[in-house]
Each structure stands twice: as structure tokens, then as C-alpha cells.
Design a protein around this motif. Structure first.
Motif, PDB file in Angstrom:
ATOM      1  N   MET A  55       0.816  -1.189   0.000  1.00 55.57           N
ATOM      2  CA  MET A  55       0.000   0.000   0.000  1.00 55.57           C
ATOM      3  C   MET A  55       0.869   1.266   0.000  1.00 55.57           C
ATOM      4  N   LYS A  56       1.915   1.285   0.879  1.00 57.70           N
ATOM      5  CA  LYS A  56       2.788   2.455   0.942  1.00 57.70           C
ATOM      6  C   LYS A  56       3.541   2.652  -0.361  1.00 57.70           C
ATOM      7  N   LYS A  57       4.014   1.544  -0.961  1.00 54.18           N
ATOM      8  CA  LYS A  57       4.754   1.651  -2.212  1.00 54.18           C
ATOM      9  C   LYS A  57       3.858   2.203  -3.317  1.00 54.18           C
ATOM     10  N   GLY A  58       2.622   1.790  -3.360  1.00 52.63           N
ATOM     11  CA  GLY A  58       1.675   2.271  -4.365  1.00 52.63           C
ATOM     12  C   GLY A  58       1.409   3.763  -4.199  1.00 52.63           C
ATOM     13  N   LEU A  59       1.246   4.217  -2.954  1.00 54.68           N
ATOM     14  CA  LEU A  59       0.998   5.632  -2.673  1.00 54.68           C
ATOM     15  C   LEU A  59       2.212   6.483  -3.024  1.00 54.68           C
ATOM     16  N   ILE A  60       3.403   5.990  -2.678  1.00 61.66           N
ATOM     17  CA  ILE A  60       4.628   6.720  -2.999  1.00 61.66           C
ATOM     18  C   ILE A  60       4.803   6.796  -4.512  1.00 61.66           C
ATOM     19  N   PHE A  61       4.545   5.693  -5.225  1.00 62.09           N
ATOM     20  CA  PHE A  61       4.649   5.687  -6.679  1.00 62.09           C
ATOM     21  C   PHE A  61       3.656   6.664  -7.298  1.00 62.09           C
ATOM     22  N   LEU A  62       2.426   6.696  -6.779  1.00 57.24           N
ATOM     23  CA  LEU A  62       1.407   7.600  -7.290  1.00 57.24           C
ATOM     24  C   LEU A  62       1.815   9.065  -7.075  1.00 57.24           C
ATOM     25  N   LEU A  63       2.290   9.417  -5.890  1.00 60.24           N
ATOM     26  CA  LEU A  63       2.726  10.787  -5.606  1.00 60.24           C
ATOM     27  C   LEU A  63       3.930  11.175  -6.463  1.00 60.24           C
ATOM     28  N   PHE A  64       4.862  10.250  -6.619  1.00 64.44           N
ATOM     29  CA  PHE A  64       6.037  10.508  -7.446  1.00 64.44           C
ATOM     30  C   PHE A  64       5.631  10.721  -8.905  1.00 64.44           C
ATOM     31  N   ILE A  91       2.700  11.823 -10.027  1.00 58.96           N
ATOM     32  CA  ILE A  91       2.011  13.111 -10.118  1.00 58.96           C
ATOM     33  C   ILE A  91       3.023  14.251 -10.120  1.00 58.96           C
ATOM     34  N   LEU A  92       4.036  14.164  -9.298  1.00 57.22           N
ATOM     35  CA  LEU A  92       5.077  15.190  -9.247  1.00 57.22           C
ATOM     36  C   LEU A  92       5.819  15.285 -10.574  1.00 57.22           C
ATOM     37  N   ILE A  93       6.176  14.169 -11.158  1.00 53.50           N
ATOM     38  CA  ILE A  93       6.883  14.172 -12.445  1.00 53.50           C
ATOM     39  C   ILE A  93       5.996  14.754 -13.538  1.00 53.50           C
ATOM     40  N   ILE A  94       4.735  14.375 -13.578  1.00 55.07           N
ATOM     41  CA  ILE A  94       3.809  14.917 -14.583  1.00 55.07           C
ATOM     42  C   ILE A  94       3.650  16.420 -14.409  1.00 55.07           C
ATOM     43  N   PHE A  95       3.559  16.887 -13.172  1.00 52.92           N
ATOM     44  CA  PHE A  95       3.437  18.315 -12.897  1.00 52.92           C
ATOM     45  C   PHE A  95       4.670  19.077 -13.371  1.00 52.92           C
ATOM     46  N   LEU A  96       5.855  18.568 -13.061  1.00 51.34           N
ATOM     47  CA  LEU A  96       7.088  19.240 -13.473  1.00 51.34           C
ATOM     48  C   LEU A  96       7.251  19.235 -14.988  1.00 51.34           C
ATOM     49  N   LEU A  97       6.909  18.143 -15.637  1.00 45.53           N
ATOM     50  CA  LEU A  97       6.987  18.092 -17.097  1.00 45.53           C
ATOM     51  C   LEU A  97       6.001  19.057 -17.738  1.00 45.53           C
ATOM     52  N   SER A  98       4.830  19.192 -17.165  1.00 43.07           N
ATOM     53  CA  SER A  98       3.853  20.133 -17.728  1.00 43.07           C
ATOM     54  C   SER A  98       4.342  21.569 -17.603  1.00 43.07           C
TER      55      SER A  98
END
Length: 146
Positions: A1-10, A12-19
Motif C-alpha cells: 500500500m505504501k509503495k503504491g501511494l509513494i509511486f502515485l505521488l512521485f 504526479i510530481l513528475i507529470i506536474f514538473l513536465l507540464s
């Protein structure tokens, strides 16, 4: 569960920075004044024609990702190009006030570094504003300004 949440946040952060990188266009801001001399030695690249008048470029600031990357100024028989590296901090005291692009673009005006400019003419990606009878400022919103 923690790995999935960390992957999801990471992700989202990468998509935000690329945008931010992809959607942010580069800006070029040019200040110019009416050329009163007929026999000057400035290269043709130092002039802008607006309302059938020749304007001599006094400063040209080029921003990449809203950080000042180049400053171009005319000098007799040549132009001076100063390249800046944000991480090396080679900005002079005068250039530090232009280090970051603070621009608010509205329908009929542009606010740049705390001062509001009325848009007098738009041509393609360039917005022209008269500062006074002898000076103009041009805002160019484009990619690949070099």
C-alpha cells in the motif's frame, strides 16, 4: 500500500514538473527608443520598425522557464550578449532585478516587474506597448527565441 501511494505521488510530481517545462513558453522582452541619428554604426539586428519609425533596441532580455538566460545590448558596430547561468549566479546588481520573469498577461495590458503596460498593437506572438512618445517595449511569447 505504501509503495503504491509513494509511486502515485512521485508520478504526479513528475507529470506536474513536465507540464511546467512543456507548457511554459520562452519570453523575450525588448525595450527600444526612437533612432534619432541617421548615420549610426549599429547592426540591422539592433533595430525594430513600429508605426513607420525605426527604434533602436536598448535592451533585450531572454527568459527560459521564466529565468533570465541572456541579455543583449547594442554597442557601436556590434552587439553584446551576456549569458547567465542561474546556478552559477553571475548576475550583476542591475540584472538581478530582471532575474525572474514576473509577467501577468491580460487582454489589453501586461504587467511586467510591477509596472503595467497597455497593449497598443499585437502582431503574431508579439505585443507592442508605447512607454512614451519615444520609447516602446515589446513582449514576445514564443518558443526557440535564439
Amino acid at each position: 500500500m505504501k509503495k503504491g501511494l509513494i509511486f502515485l505521488l512521485f508520478s504526479i510530481l513528475i507529470i506536474f514538473l513536465l507540464s511546467l517545462i512543456i507548457l511554459k513558453k520562452d519570453y523575450q522582452i525588448i525595450t527600444a527608443e526612437i533612432d534619432k541619428k541617421t548615420n549610426n554604426f549599429y547592426p540591422k539586428d539592433c533595430f525594430v520598425k513600429f508605426e513607420n519609425k525605426n527604434y533602436l533596441t536598448t535592451n533585450r532580455w531572454i527568459y527560459r522557464w521564466q529565468i533570465l538566460s541572456k541579455k543583449i545590448t547594442p554597442h557601436s558596430e556590434s552587439i553584446l550578449i551576456e549569458k547567465f547561468d542561474f546556478f552559477e549566479n553571475h548576475y550583476s546588481k542591475e540584472d538581478k532585478k530582471y532575474m525572474f520573469l514576473h509577467l501577468d498577461n491580460k487582454k489589453d495590458s501586461i504587467k511586467y516587474n510591477g509596472r503595467s503596460y497597455t497593449i497598443d498593437h499585437v502582431s503574431g506572438d508579439s505585443s507592442f506597448s508605447k512607454i512614451n512618445d519615444s520609447e516602446i517595449i515589446i513582449f514576445i511569447n514564443s518558443k526557440n527565441l535564439d
